[in-house]
Write a protein that holds these residues in place. Structure first.
Motif, mmCIF file in Angstrom:
data_model
loop_
_atom_site.group_PDB
_atom_site.id
_atom_site.type_symbol
_atom_site.label_atom_id
_atom_site.label_comp_id
_atom_site.label_asym_id
_atom_site.label_seq_id
_atom_site.Cartn_x
_atom_site.Cartn_y
_atom_site.Cartn_z
ATOM 1 N N SER A 183 0.846 -1.193 0.000
ATOM 2 C CA SER A 183 0.000 0.000 0.000
ATOM 3 C C SER A 183 0.877 1.237 0.000
ATOM 4 O O SER A 183 1.968 1.245 0.570
ATOM 5 C CB SER A 183 -0.945 0.015 1.208
ATOM 6 N N LYS A 184 0.381 2.280 -0.637
ATOM 7 C CA LYS A 184 1.116 3.535 -0.753
ATOM 8 C C LYS A 184 0.125 4.687 -0.623
ATOM 9 O O LYS A 184 -0.949 4.643 -1.199
ATOM 10 C CB LYS A 184 1.850 3.614 -2.093
ATOM 11 N N GLN A 185 0.528 5.695 0.144
ATOM 12 C CA GLN A 185 -0.337 6.863 0.339
ATOM 13 C C GLN A 185 0.502 8.122 0.270
ATOM 14 O O GLN A 185 1.546 8.219 0.908
ATOM 15 C CB GLN A 185 -1.044 6.782 1.695
ATOM 16 N N ASP A 186 0.050 9.077 -0.511
ATOM 17 C CA ASP A 186 0.727 10.372 -0.641
ATOM 18 C C ASP A 186 -0.272 11.479 -0.332
ATOM 19 O O ASP A 186 -1.440 11.395 -0.701
ATOM 20 C CB ASP A 186 1.284 10.569 -2.057
ATOM 21 N N LYS A 187 0.213 12.517 0.315
ATOM 22 C CA LYS A 187 -0.639 13.640 0.688
ATOM 23 C C LYS A 187 0.132 14.934 0.490
ATOM 24 O O LYS A 187 1.312 15.016 0.839
ATOM 25 C CB LYS A 187 -1.080 13.499 2.142
ATOM 26 N N ASN A 188 -0.540 15.944 -0.056
ATOM 27 C CA ASN A 188 0.074 17.250 -0.264
ATOM 28 C C ASN A 188 -0.871 18.312 0.286
ATOM 29 O O ASN A 188 -2.015 18.422 -0.146
ATOM 30 C CB ASN A 188 0.326 17.481 -1.759
ATOM 31 N N MET A 189 -0.381 19.083 1.260
ATOM 32 C CA MET A 189 -1.181 20.126 1.889
ATOM 33 C C MET A 189 -0.352 21.392 2.049
ATOM 34 O O MET A 189 0.867 21.324 2.175
ATOM 35 C CB MET A 189 -1.655 19.665 3.271
ATOM 36 N N PRO A 190 -0.992 22.571 2.043
ATOM 37 C CA PRO A 190 -0.250 23.798 2.345
ATOM 38 C C PRO A 190 0.301 23.743 3.763
ATOM 39 O O PRO A 190 -0.235 23.070 4.631
ATOM 40 C CB PRO A 190 -1.309 24.897 2.199
ATOM 41 N N SER A 191 1.390 24.433 4.006
ATOM 42 C CA SER A 191 1.998 24.417 5.328
ATOM 43 C C SER A 191 2.580 25.776 5.644
ATOM 44 O O SER A 191 2.612 26.680 4.808
ATOM 45 C CB SER A 191 3.108 23.353 5.389
ATOM 46 N N GLY A 192 3.074 25.916 6.841
ATOM 47 C CA GLY A 192 3.749 27.135 7.250
ATOM 48 C C GLY A 192 2.854 28.076 8.023
ATOM 49 O O GLY A 192 1.624 27.975 8.005
ATOM 50 N N ALA A 193 3.488 29.023 8.708
ATOM 51 C CA ALA A 193 2.751 29.971 9.542
ATOM 52 C C ALA A 193 1.825 30.851 8.718
ATOM 53 O O ALA A 193 0.751 31.239 9.181
ATOM 54 C CB ALA A 193 3.743 30.831 10.326
ATOM 55 N N ASN A 194 2.208 31.193 7.481
ATOM 56 C CA ASN A 194 1.356 32.051 6.654
ATOM 57 C C ASN A 194 0.030 31.375 6.331
ATOM 58 O O ASN A 194 -1.006 32.032 6.212
ATOM 59 C CB ASN A 194 2.076 32.426 5.357
ATOM 60 N N TYR A 195 0.047 30.068 6.153
ATOM 61 C CA TYR A 195 -1.200 29.353 5.873
ATOM 62 C C TYR A 195 -2.129 29.422 7.084
ATOM 63 O O TYR A 195 -3.342 29.588 6.951
ATOM 64 C CB TYR A 195 -0.902 27.901 5.516
#
Length: 409
Positions: free
Chosen positions: A40-52
């Motif tokens: 099984s493989k899972q990828d996730k992309n989310m905004p990050s950082g204090a500005n978000y």
């Protein structure tokens, strides 16, 4: 052999891939082998950082100045621009698992099983964020790997005497090991913010690593006697998470049931009461959900707040106080109840009274003054008791071609 693969993309920016292959076949008339491969493989992309974080809290338009994102001047108070300056947070998991099993039936009534599991888990994280000037952009890279192995060897023997007494005996051995290591680096000031990496950093780099390993050894067994259903069982386990001399725990359990309607003196009522069973059970399990090295005094390091030769030296925290005799938490459960059916099984009822007692819970053993400079040792000093009951009733019937049911819990 069966093989299937699935990819799912949902609105939370997850991508999942799952695949499995299963093989089973007879080696001889009395020996069967099975192998199960899963991936099984899972990828996730989310905004990050204090500005978000600022972007999701403020109004859609609140101009407070200008920010520069990749050479372009933008209004800083716009949520979309803050998100662009916040960077990306990418995480990924891959899990490869192999399960192999041998089943042997050399004698009538005797079944021997040997099972081996190997599980390899990888975790990756890439986090990048830049501030409003772009001069203090930071990049974080983390890799973790876990190897888990488990070996189970157990045998079951079944024998029926006088066509009434059914005995089943099971004995087994269990061995588990888990090893985990991680490596992470935090780097600052990227040459190119569109392609962040450790090698493109011209600022400070802070590496770190981690290691964790533990093992569990266990023996288990069960004696099952069926002359209206009853059994006794138990197991003994040892864990490397506890100090020497306190690693073993023995956890027995027992269950008994009486199907009253099978007795000759109830024969005249079977037409009205098809099923009436009284049952009771008692069981113990052990809990070792603590750090792998809680019995070892350790000292963490940190950069001090004072100056020496015009620099902040690295120093150590005070070592922890540890107990040399803490061991398993014990969870004891007692249950008594009955199952009843009436009116040709249209009305059924189930009742249970239960009591759960968690003994020797692991927590801070004493309250110590702050001037000591460290925390209290982990000890088996707390207990928790809970009890209650549950009643469930169901009515099932049909009117012509329509079937219906009503339930109460």
């Amino acid at each position: 052999v069966s093989n299937d693969g699935i990819m799912v993309t949902d609105r939370d920016n997850y991508k999942r891939y799952n695949g499995r292959a299963f093989i089973s076949g007879k080696i001889t008339d009395w020996l069967t082998a099975q192998v199960d491969f899963t991936f099984s493989k899972q990828d996730k992309n989310m905004p990050s950082g204090a500005n978000y974080q600022k972007a999701v809290q403020q109004a859609s338009y609140a101009p407070t100045g200008m920010i520069n994102i990749n050479g372009e001047d933008m209004i800083s108070g716009v949520a979309a621009n803050l998100v662009k300056a916040g960077g990306d947070n990418k995480t990924g998991y891959t899990d490869s698992r192999i399960f192999a099993k041998l089943i042997a039936t050399p004698l009538k009534g005797l079944t021997l099983n040997a099972e081996f599991t190997y599980d390899h888990l990888n975790y990756n994280a890439d986090k990048f964020s830049e501030d409003s000037t772009g001069d203090n952009s930071t990049y974080y890279r983390n890799k973790e790997m876990t190897n888990y192995t488990a070996l189970n060897i157990y045998g079951t023997y079944n024998k029926v005497f006088s066509e009434k007494h059914n005995f089943t005996v099971m004995l087994g051995y269990n061995l588990e090991n888990s090893y985990k290591e991680g490596l992470s680096v935090t780097a600052s000031e990227m040459i190119n913010d569109e392609l962040p990496s450790i090698s493109q950093s011209v600022g400070e780099k802070k590496p770190d690593d981690s290691f964790n390993e533990f093992s569990i050894l266990g023996f288990f067994g069960r004696l099952n006697y069926t002359y209206k259903e009853r059994y006794l069982s138990g197991r003994a386990d040892a864990s490397s998470k506890f100090p020497r001399g306190s690693r073993w725990g023995v956890f027995p359990s027992a269950s008994v049931g009486w199907r009253i309607m099978e007795e000759p003196f109830m024969e005249s009522l079977r037409e009205y009461i098809p099923e009436f069973k009284i049952r009771a059970s008692y069981g113990e399990v052990g809990n070792q959900n603590i750090s792998a090295y809680a019995f070892i005094p350790s000292m963490g390091s940190y950069r001090s707040s004072w100056l020496h030769d015009n620099q902040q030296p690295i120093t150590l925290y005070s070592p922890d106080i540890v107990s040399n005799s803490f061991t398993w938490e014990r969870v004891q459960s007692f249950n008594i109840g009955f199952d009843l059916s009436l009116l040709n099984n249209r009305l059924s009822a189930n009742f249970d009274y239960f009591c759960r007692y968690t003994k020797d819970m692991l927590t801070d053993g004493v309250e110590l003054p702050n001037v000591l400079g460290t925390g209290a040792p982990l000890q088996n000093v707390a207990n928790l008791k809970s009890k209650g009951f549950e009643l469930e009733m169901n009515w099932r019937d049909r009117i012509g071609d329509i079937a219906y049911s009503i339930g109460f819990n």
